[in-house]
Design an enzyme around this catalytic site. Structure first.
Site, PDB file in Angstrom:
ATOM      1  N   HIS A 158       0.826  -1.215   0.000  1.00  0.00           N
ATOM      2  CA  HIS A 158       0.000   0.000   0.000  1.00  0.00           C
ATOM      3  C   HIS A 158       0.861   1.267   0.000  1.00  0.00           C
ATOM      4  O   HIS A 158       0.528   2.274   0.623  1.00  0.00           O
ATOM      5  CB  HIS A 158      -0.950   0.023   1.205  1.00  0.00           C
ATOM      6  CG  HIS A 158      -1.932  -1.109   1.206  1.00  0.00           C
ATOM      7  ND1 HIS A 158      -3.117  -1.069   0.509  1.00  0.00           N
ATOM      8  CD2 HIS A 158      -1.893  -2.328   1.813  1.00  0.00           C
ATOM      9  CE1 HIS A 158      -3.774  -2.210   0.690  1.00  0.00           C
ATOM     10  NE2 HIS A 158      -3.049  -2.989   1.469  1.00  0.00           N
ATOM     11  N   ASN A 210     -10.221  -3.214   2.337  1.00  0.00           N
ATOM     12  CA  ASN A 210      -9.960  -3.064   0.912  1.00  0.00           C
ATOM     13  C   ASN A 210     -11.259  -2.751   0.187  1.00  0.00           C
ATOM     14  O   ASN A 210     -12.328  -2.667   0.803  1.00  0.00           O
ATOM     15  CB  ASN A 210      -9.355  -4.355   0.339  1.00  0.00           C
ATOM     16  CG  ASN A 210      -7.910  -4.568   0.749  1.00  0.00           C
ATOM     17  OD1 ASN A 210      -7.120  -3.627   0.786  1.00  0.00           O
ATOM     18  ND2 ASN A 210      -7.562  -5.803   1.060  1.00  0.00           N
TER      19      ASN A 210
END
Length: 485
Positions: free
Chosen positions: A55, A128
């Site tokens: 990320h 997510n």
């Protein structure tokens, strides 16, 4: 290919099980005595300097959550306690596999990490844009992410590793189907749903608990990018999603999401047709309908990207009273790994930075450490218990118990149906969606050098749905006859 070398720990001891973390019984919790798991996660968190290991590329914004429905019978969490209550929050959207300078429009899950600044401390929901994940045990996470990164010799992305791992990890079939579908490339961060993904526990004021899953439904509508357009944008404007979010908020077009939850009675976990703690599975909304909780609105851009977006730290272990962990094995590993990653990447005092600091007063006995920039507790008492009226524990805020049983062992999930939900998803798609899904998988798998890896991965899709696997095999020009027999 035979391999006579034993897998070992970093100190040379042989590893007996690299697929299942040690838990107290089949449903955990995960044991801290699993030093192999802890070493894998701790070493993994320290593999990149200084950007996030996963990320790395992301964008963020400030906003608020307003409660629109009374859920106090399910949770005593103060920020959800009454209709109309607003709680400030910060969100960070991200891609998963790419580096800090990578393109926004690649095919990848998107991180959806929310920090709520509640009156009882911060609460982080770190999910997510998909309701499931590729794996269901944290012990496999470093290996999975390695396959998404670069080859150690060529420094190129390695489809051989990607599809070898997925083919040997059939639990990934559901998430891979989502990733390779139209949803694999959102049009913008504003046009995608968000999910807590894991199962969590809510506890009300009477100490009664339920299992819960979170769903953020975008009010902008779900929109996705065509594969060719996404590739074009990756070259022409690699920061397309970052730019879109900033500009939308800057001109007053504030994106919003409705927050819903699914609620499962505790006892249903023992009888439900899928293990409700398995993050590769979803709960049927026919069985557990969505219950509205509130509305999240993003209405303010960061003043400084580094201070607010890059130094923001999130952990699924950042709980408040009324919200607790479940025996989800993937979640259990993340409870350690995320805080540990932040201590390494940002520093031991990352929680004291303005973007991460709780809005209420923080009282503890943590002192010193790198970059301690406040008064470090001054001359106040620095240990506990003490005789000087220092802060003490509050028994009413203890987490509620849940029963565990069994032997301490490396234990897999009891349920191993990795295909039904992936097949159901395929069969829900229109013919055009199926055609694009198959084309995306075939295109991604064609560079794989080994036909054995292609066949193994394709068989997972065949087991989900025979037509699904057959179409992929035809696109790749491989035969599944031997495997199907």
């Amino acid at each position: 290919m035979s391999n006579n070398k034993k897998l070992t720990t970093s100190w040379g001891a042989p590893v007996g099980d690299n697929q299942n973390s040690m838990t107290a019984g089949s449903r955990g919790p995960t044991l801290i005595q699993d030093v192999h798991l802890l070493e894998k996660l701790a070493h993994f968190n320290r593999e990149r300097v200084p950007e996030r290991v996963v990320h790395a590329k992301g964008a963020g914004a400030h906003g608020y959550l307003e409660v629109t429905n009374d859920v106090s019978k399910y949770t005593k969490a103060d920020f959800l306690s009454e209709v109309g209550k607003r709680t400030p929050m910060f969100i960070r959207f991200s891609t998963v596999a790419g580096e800090l300078g990578s393109a926004d429009t690649v095919r990848d899950p998107r991180g959806f990490a929310v920090k709520f600044y509640t009156e009882e401390g911060n609460y982080d929901l770190v999910g997510n844009n998909t309701p499931v994940f590729f794996i269901r045990d944290a012990i496999k996470f470093p290996d999975f992410i390695h396959t998404q990164k670069r080859h150690p010799q060529t420094h190129l992305k390695n489809p051989n590793a990607v599809w070898d791992f997925w083919g040997l990890s059939p639990e990934s079939t559901h998430q891979v189907t989502i990733l390779m579908s139209d949803r694999g490339i959102p049009a913008t961060f504003r046009h995608m749903h968000g999910f807590g993904s894991h199962t969590f526990k809510w506890v009300n004021a009477e100490g009664q608990g339920v299992w819960v899953k979170y769903h953020f439904k975008t009010e902008q509508g779900v929109k996705n990018l065509d594969t060719d357009l996404a590739a074009k944008l990756a070259g022409e404007n690699p920061d397309y999603h970052t730019e879109d979010l900033f500009n939308a908020i800057e001109k007053g077009d504030f994106p919003a999401w409705k927050l819903y939850v699914q609620i499962m009675p505790l006892e249903d976990a023992n009888t439900y047709r899928f293990d409700p703690f398995d993050v590769t599975k979803v709960w049927s909304q026919k069985d557990y309908p969505l219950i509205e909780v509130g509305r999240m609105v993003l209405n303010r851009n960061p003043e400084n990207y580094f201070a607010e977006v890059e130094q923001a730290t999130f952990s699924p272990g950042t709980f408040v009273p009324g919200i607790e962990a479940s025996p989800d094995k993937m979640l259990q590993g993340r409870l350690f790994a995320y805080h540990d990653a932040h201590r390494y990447r940002v520093g031991a005092n990352h929680q004291a930075l303005p973007i991460n600091r709780a809005k209420n007063e923080v009282n503890n006995y943590q002192r010193d450490g790198q970059m301690r920039f406040d008064n470090n507790g001054g001359g106040s008492v620095y240990y506990e218990p003490n005789s000087y009226a220092g802060p003490t524990e509050s028994a009413e805020d203890k987490q509620t118990p849940y029963a565990v049983s069994g032997e301490a062992d490396s234990v897999a999930y009891d349920h191993n149906d990795h295909y039904t939900q992936a097949g159901d998803l395929y069969r829900l798609m229109s013919e055009d969606e199926r055609t694009r899904l198959v084309a995306n998988i075939v295109g991604a798998m064609k560079p794989v050098e080994s036909d054995d890896i292609k066949r193994r991965a394709t068989m997972n899709f065949y087991k989900a749905d025979a037509e699904y696997g057959t179409r992929i095999a035809e696109g790749l020009g491989i035969s599944l006859l031997e495997e199907v027999k």
